[in-house]
Design a protein around this motif. Sequence first.
Motif, PDB file in Angstrom:
ATOM      1  N   GLN A 170       0.828  -1.202   0.000  1.00 51.02           N
ATOM      2  CA  GLN A 170       0.000   0.000   0.000  1.00 51.02           C
ATOM      3  C   GLN A 170       0.861   1.251   0.000  1.00 51.02           C
ATOM      4  O   GLN A 170       1.892   1.304   0.631  1.00 51.02           O
ATOM      5  CB  GLN A 170      -0.867   0.035   1.254  1.00 51.02           C
ATOM      6  N   LEU A 171       0.390   2.264  -0.700  1.00 50.67           N
ATOM      7  CA  LEU A 171       1.099   3.529  -0.694  1.00 50.67           C
ATOM      8  C   LEU A 171       0.766   4.273   0.583  1.00 50.67           C
ATOM      9  O   LEU A 171      -0.334   4.204   1.082  1.00 50.67           O
ATOM     10  CB  LEU A 171       0.638   4.374  -1.870  1.00 50.67           C
ATOM     11  N   SER A 172       1.733   5.024   1.090  1.00 49.24           N
ATOM     12  CA  SER A 172       1.440   5.840   2.263  1.00 49.24           C
ATOM     13  C   SER A 172       0.524   6.971   1.842  1.00 49.24           C
ATOM     14  O   SER A 172       0.448   7.312   0.657  1.00 49.24           O
ATOM     15  CB  SER A 172       2.740   6.406   2.822  1.00 49.24           C
ATOM     16  N   ASP A 173      -0.143   7.575   2.800  1.00 46.24           N
ATOM     17  CA  ASP A 173      -1.033   8.691   2.498  1.00 46.24           C
ATOM     18  C   ASP A 173      -0.273   9.833   1.842  1.00 46.24           C
ATOM     19  O   ASP A 173      -0.776  10.490   0.936  1.00 46.24           O
ATOM     20  CB  ASP A 173      -1.707   9.191   3.779  1.00 46.24           C
ATOM     21  N   THR A 174       0.956  10.079   2.322  1.00 45.81           N
ATOM     22  CA  THR A 174       1.753  11.155   1.733  1.00 45.81           C
ATOM     23  C   THR A 174       2.017  10.888   0.262  1.00 45.81           C
ATOM     24  O   THR A 174       1.912  11.769  -0.576  1.00 45.81           O
ATOM     25  CB  THR A 174       3.109  11.279   2.454  1.00 45.81           C
ATOM     26  N   GLN A 175       2.362   9.638  -0.055  1.00 45.61           N
ATOM     27  CA  GLN A 175       2.630   9.293  -1.447  1.00 45.61           C
ATOM     28  C   GLN A 175       1.388   9.489  -2.306  1.00 45.61           C
ATOM     29  O   GLN A 175       1.442  10.034  -3.397  1.00 45.61           O
ATOM     30  CB  GLN A 175       3.108   7.838  -1.564  1.00 45.61           C
ATOM     31  N   LYS A 176       0.237   9.057  -1.762  1.00 48.15           N
ATOM     32  CA  LYS A 176      -1.007   9.206  -2.517  1.00 48.15           C
ATOM     33  C   LYS A 176      -1.298  10.676  -2.739  1.00 48.15           C
ATOM     34  O   LYS A 176      -1.704  11.094  -3.820  1.00 48.15           O
ATOM     35  CB  LYS A 176      -2.166   8.590  -1.727  1.00 48.15           C
ATOM     36  N   LYS A 177      -1.062  11.487  -1.696  1.00 47.98           N
ATOM     37  CA  LYS A 177      -1.339  12.914  -1.802  1.00 47.98           C
ATOM     38  C   LYS A 177      -0.453  13.540  -2.863  1.00 47.98           C
ATOM     39  O   LYS A 177      -0.901  14.350  -3.671  1.00 47.98           O
ATOM     40  CB  LYS A 177      -1.112  13.579  -0.437  1.00 47.98           C
ATOM     41  N   GLU A 178       0.828  13.162  -2.896  1.00 47.31           N
ATOM     42  CA  GLU A 178       1.752  13.717  -3.884  1.00 47.31           C
ATOM     43  C   GLU A 178       1.312  13.361  -5.303  1.00 47.31           C
ATOM     44  O   GLU A 178       1.386  14.173  -6.219  1.00 47.31           O
ATOM     45  CB  GLU A 178       3.183  13.207  -3.653  1.00 47.31           C
ATOM     46  N   ILE A 179       0.855  12.125  -5.489  1.00 45.61           N
ATOM     47  CA  ILE A 179       0.379  11.700  -6.804  1.00 45.61           C
ATOM     48  C   ILE A 179      -0.845  12.511  -7.211  1.00 45.61           C
ATOM     49  O   ILE A 179      -0.950  12.996  -8.332  1.00 45.61           O
ATOM     50  CB  ILE A 179       0.058  10.188  -6.807  1.00 45.61           C
ATOM     51  N   ALA A 180      -1.771  12.678  -6.267  1.00 42.06           N
ATOM     52  CA  ALA A 180      -2.991  13.440  -6.570  1.00 42.06           C
ATOM     53  C   ALA A 180      -2.631  14.872  -6.951  1.00 42.06           C
ATOM     54  O   ALA A 180      -3.147  15.430  -7.920  1.00 42.06           O
ATOM     55  CB  ALA A 180      -3.922  13.421  -5.360  1.00 42.06           C
TER      56      ALA A 180
ATOM     57  N   LEU B 234      -0.798   3.229 -11.944  1.00 35.83           N
ATOM     58  CA  LEU B 234      -0.511   1.834 -11.599  1.00 35.83           C
ATOM     59  C   LEU B 234      -0.276   1.688 -10.100  1.00 35.83           C
ATOM     60  O   LEU B 234      -0.648   0.694  -9.504  1.00 35.83           O
ATOM     61  CB  LEU B 234       0.703   1.323 -12.383  1.00 35.83           C
ATOM     62  N   SER B 235       0.347   2.699  -9.487  1.00 38.94           N
ATOM     63  CA  SER B 235       0.583   2.554  -8.045  1.00 38.94           C
ATOM     64  C   SER B 235      -0.671   2.831  -7.237  1.00 38.94           C
ATOM     65  O   SER B 235      -0.854   2.278  -6.165  1.00 38.94           O
ATOM     66  CB  SER B 235       1.753   3.429  -7.581  1.00 38.94           C
ATOM     67  N   LEU B 236      -1.586   3.668  -7.767  1.00 45.74           N
ATOM     68  CA  LEU B 236      -2.827   3.930  -7.046  1.00 45.74           C
ATOM     69  C   LEU B 236      -3.832   2.805  -7.224  1.00 45.74           C
ATOM     70  O   LEU B 236      -4.644   2.540  -6.346  1.00 45.74           O
ATOM     71  CB  LEU B 236      -3.470   5.243  -7.533  1.00 45.74           C
ATOM     72  N   LEU B 237      -3.796   2.166  -8.398  1.00 47.03           N
ATOM     73  CA  LEU B 237      -4.781   1.128  -8.702  1.00 47.03           C
ATOM     74  C   LEU B 237      -4.106  -0.184  -9.096  1.00 47.03           C
ATOM     75  O   LEU B 237      -4.209  -0.627 -10.243  1.00 47.03           O
ATOM     76  CB  LEU B 237      -5.681   1.564  -9.870  1.00 47.03           C
ATOM     77  N   PRO B 238      -3.398  -0.804  -8.170  1.00 47.58           N
ATOM     78  CA  PRO B 238      -2.652  -2.019  -8.547  1.00 47.58           C
ATOM     79  C   PRO B 238      -3.528  -3.138  -9.096  1.00 47.58           C
ATOM     80  O   PRO B 238      -3.091  -3.927  -9.917  1.00 47.58           O
ATOM     81  CB  PRO B 238      -1.947  -2.439  -7.248  1.00 47.58           C
TER      82      PRO B 238
ATOM     83  N   HIS C  84      -5.897  -2.888 -11.135  1.00 43.20           N
ATOM     84  CA  HIS C  84      -6.315  -2.653 -12.516  1.00 43.20           C
ATOM     85  C   HIS C  84      -5.122  -2.618 -13.455  1.00 43.20           C
ATOM     86  O   HIS C  84      -5.237  -2.171 -14.578  1.00 43.20           O
ATOM     87  CB  HIS C  84      -7.049  -1.303 -12.628  1.00 43.20           C
ATOM     88  N   SER C  85      -3.961  -3.066 -12.984  1.00 49.96           N
ATOM     89  CA  SER C  85      -2.747  -2.885 -13.776  1.00 49.96           C
ATOM     90  C   SER C  85      -2.835  -3.507 -15.161  1.00 49.96           C
ATOM     91  O   SER C  85      -2.421  -2.899 -16.137  1.00 49.96           O
ATOM     92  CB  SER C  85      -1.521  -3.412 -13.036  1.00 49.96           C
ATOM     93  N   SER C  86      -3.398  -4.715 -15.290  1.00 54.45           N
ATOM     94  CA  SER C  86      -3.414  -5.315 -16.626  1.00 54.45           C
ATOM     95  C   SER C  86      -4.323  -4.544 -17.567  1.00 54.45           C
ATOM     96  O   SER C  86      -3.998  -4.354 -18.735  1.00 54.45           O
ATOM     97  CB  SER C  86      -3.818  -6.790 -16.578  1.00 54.45           C
ATOM     98  N   ASP C  87      -5.460  -4.037 -17.054  1.00 53.47           N
ATOM     99  CA  ASP C  87      -6.343  -3.218 -17.891  1.00 53.47           C
ATOM    100  C   ASP C  87      -5.641  -1.949 -18.331  1.00 53.47           C
ATOM    101  O   ASP C  87      -5.679  -1.566 -19.493  1.00 53.47           O
ATOM    102  CB  ASP C  87      -7.596  -2.804 -17.101  1.00 53.47           C
ATOM    103  N   LEU C  88      -4.993  -1.290 -17.380  1.00 48.68           N
ATOM    104  CA  LEU C  88      -4.309  -0.035 -17.685  1.00 48.68           C
ATOM    105  C   LEU C  88      -3.233  -0.254 -18.746  1.00 48.68           C
ATOM    106  O   LEU C  88      -3.156   0.477 -19.717  1.00 48.68           O
ATOM    107  CB  LEU C  88      -3.666   0.548 -16.425  1.00 48.68           C
ATOM    108  N   LEU C  89      -2.412  -1.284 -18.536  1.00 51.02           N
ATOM    109  CA  LEU C  89      -1.311  -1.509 -19.465  1.00 51.02           C
ATOM    110  C   LEU C  89      -1.805  -1.820 -20.864  1.00 51.02           C
ATOM    111  O   LEU C  89      -1.187  -1.428 -21.833  1.00 51.02           O
ATOM    112  CB  LEU C  89      -0.415  -2.645 -18.951  1.00 51.02           C
ATOM    113  N   SER C  90      -2.930  -2.535 -20.965  1.00 46.66           N
ATOM    114  CA  SER C  90      -3.373  -2.893 -22.310  1.00 46.66           C
ATOM    115  C   SER C  90      -4.088  -1.744 -23.000  1.00 46.66           C
ATOM    116  O   SER C  90      -4.093  -1.657 -24.209  1.00 46.66           O
ATOM    117  CB  SER C  90      -4.281  -4.125 -22.268  1.00 46.66           C
TER     118      SER C  90
END
Lengths: 290, 256
Positions: free
Chosen positions: A12-22, B24-28, B30-36
């Motif tokens: 799982q990503l940490s909340d900070t990482q998720k926030k940075e991505i968002a 990909l890191s937020l939605l692990p 769904h990775s195969s859907d995303l990649l395709s």
Amino acid sequence: MADEEDAREAEQLSDTQKKEIAKWFLLNSPAGEIQYVAKDVRSVLDDDRVYNEAAAEAFPVLITSFGELEENEFLDPRTAQVAIVDHVKQACIDVRPATDEELPSPYIEEFRCSLDAEILKYVGEAYPKGICSVYCSKGKDVEGPGTEFELVVVISAARNSPQNFCNGSWRSVWNVEFKDDVQILELQGKLQVGAHYFEEGNVQLDAKHECKDSTIFQAPEESAFSIANIIRHHEAEYLTSLEACYTNLPDTTFKDLRRKLPVTRTLFPWHNTLQFSLTRDITKEFGIGK
Amino acid sequence: MEAAMGLMRRMPPKLSETALSALLSLLPHHSSDLLSQVDQPLQVLCDVECGKEFILCEYNRDADSYRSPWSCKYHPPLEDGAQPSSELRKLEIDANETFAIYRDQYYEGGISSVYMWEDDNEGFVACFLIKKDGSKTAQGRRGYLEEGAWDAIHVIEVGPDEDGTAHYCLTSTVMLSLTTHDESSGTFSLSGSIRRQMSMDLQVADGHLCNMGRMIEEMESKLRNSLDQVYFGKTKEMVCTLRPPAEVAQMRIPDS
């Protein structure tokens, strides 16, 4: 146990990482599409608390930082009012008059106001849907001649046509340094244009330009007039350069990626490739010889 | 997932690699859907044995290894990696040679690869790929581009021979980006991607390679023109809408 915890953390990503991505998605959203991007980011994140934090951190950068007083308060110098903004809702929730400390001195205000009036006229003529503002970024408390100060002109125009799958934005920021000691005004402009067309595809324009100019330090009205003319001149020139870039595309710039036709000026002879059974160098000679 | 695709459509094409990693890191799950579903710039490996580069894609991948169209070997080496039949391999070799010349004629450089494999319907599928770096430090002949990239992926499904005719279905994706930089216009950057499909029924007697080649050539020209006139044109239109050229606006005359 440590192993299990490590495994869970790695997944799982940490909340900070998720926030940075968002924040990254919000900051890179094309002009005029922020609400759509925000909605999608919220959906993908699936965590409102983290989303709200990201939005609060991302948005101050988008509204001009020159007018920012506090985190949520933005000064509009023309009306001498302060708007209080809710970043998450992207809306102004309240307005109050600015205090004397927040506004520039009368000496500065004279310059600021004259420039504002000239820029308003310019923007009204040049941009069908432009908005502008003039802020004092340095020396707002200067009482009279003898000290340097700086005004900033911010011009922004945006056009959103989601039904035509097209959005665009023009942003220019001009820093005008009033150099009292040498009686010169130095201007530095940063222009940024963006456009996004996405009907059955996705194409974006991202163009930036910086320019400099200078003129003599005059009384507020005359200075304002000169400044506005300089800005008008440079911005019109820039637009012409942009048009030239586009005109050069099909036959020049694009050619470095892919030609419209081979040097032979005919389609490729798929049915008769025996002529190409030798090395590529000989192929080139063949092409030119024809 | 819909929200994820929405984000990919709106993010600047130049940042699509970063955007995809982020998703990909937020939605692990769904990775195969995303990649395709998401197009990414093509990667390249060098076939050291043959001294030539080849392009990587899903169609020449087995596990974590990729098959070179030149030596037909997997990199890194893989025991029992998937291979086309010997007959199809002959066509594949032919296609790679011919396509390389086509590529040279239109792209004056770049890298190409063709991969083929049998499908379940007694036909086969072929994937033609091109990667061109047009920046002036790479293979941009005329030196206009600070940065320039063209990635093309053409996947053709070829149906079985029915009375001398076969059905060809082509799906093409082109991703491109270009950046110029000079004194008067600063930095000018266009990037984007489009995908189109084309289907035709053609005579097998003309040769599969010939039929496929002609379709790809036609498609690439159409895409190039479309990008140039329609897509880039629309962004230009938008800029002129934001700030109409000087001839249209009034010039201000000094009062004094």
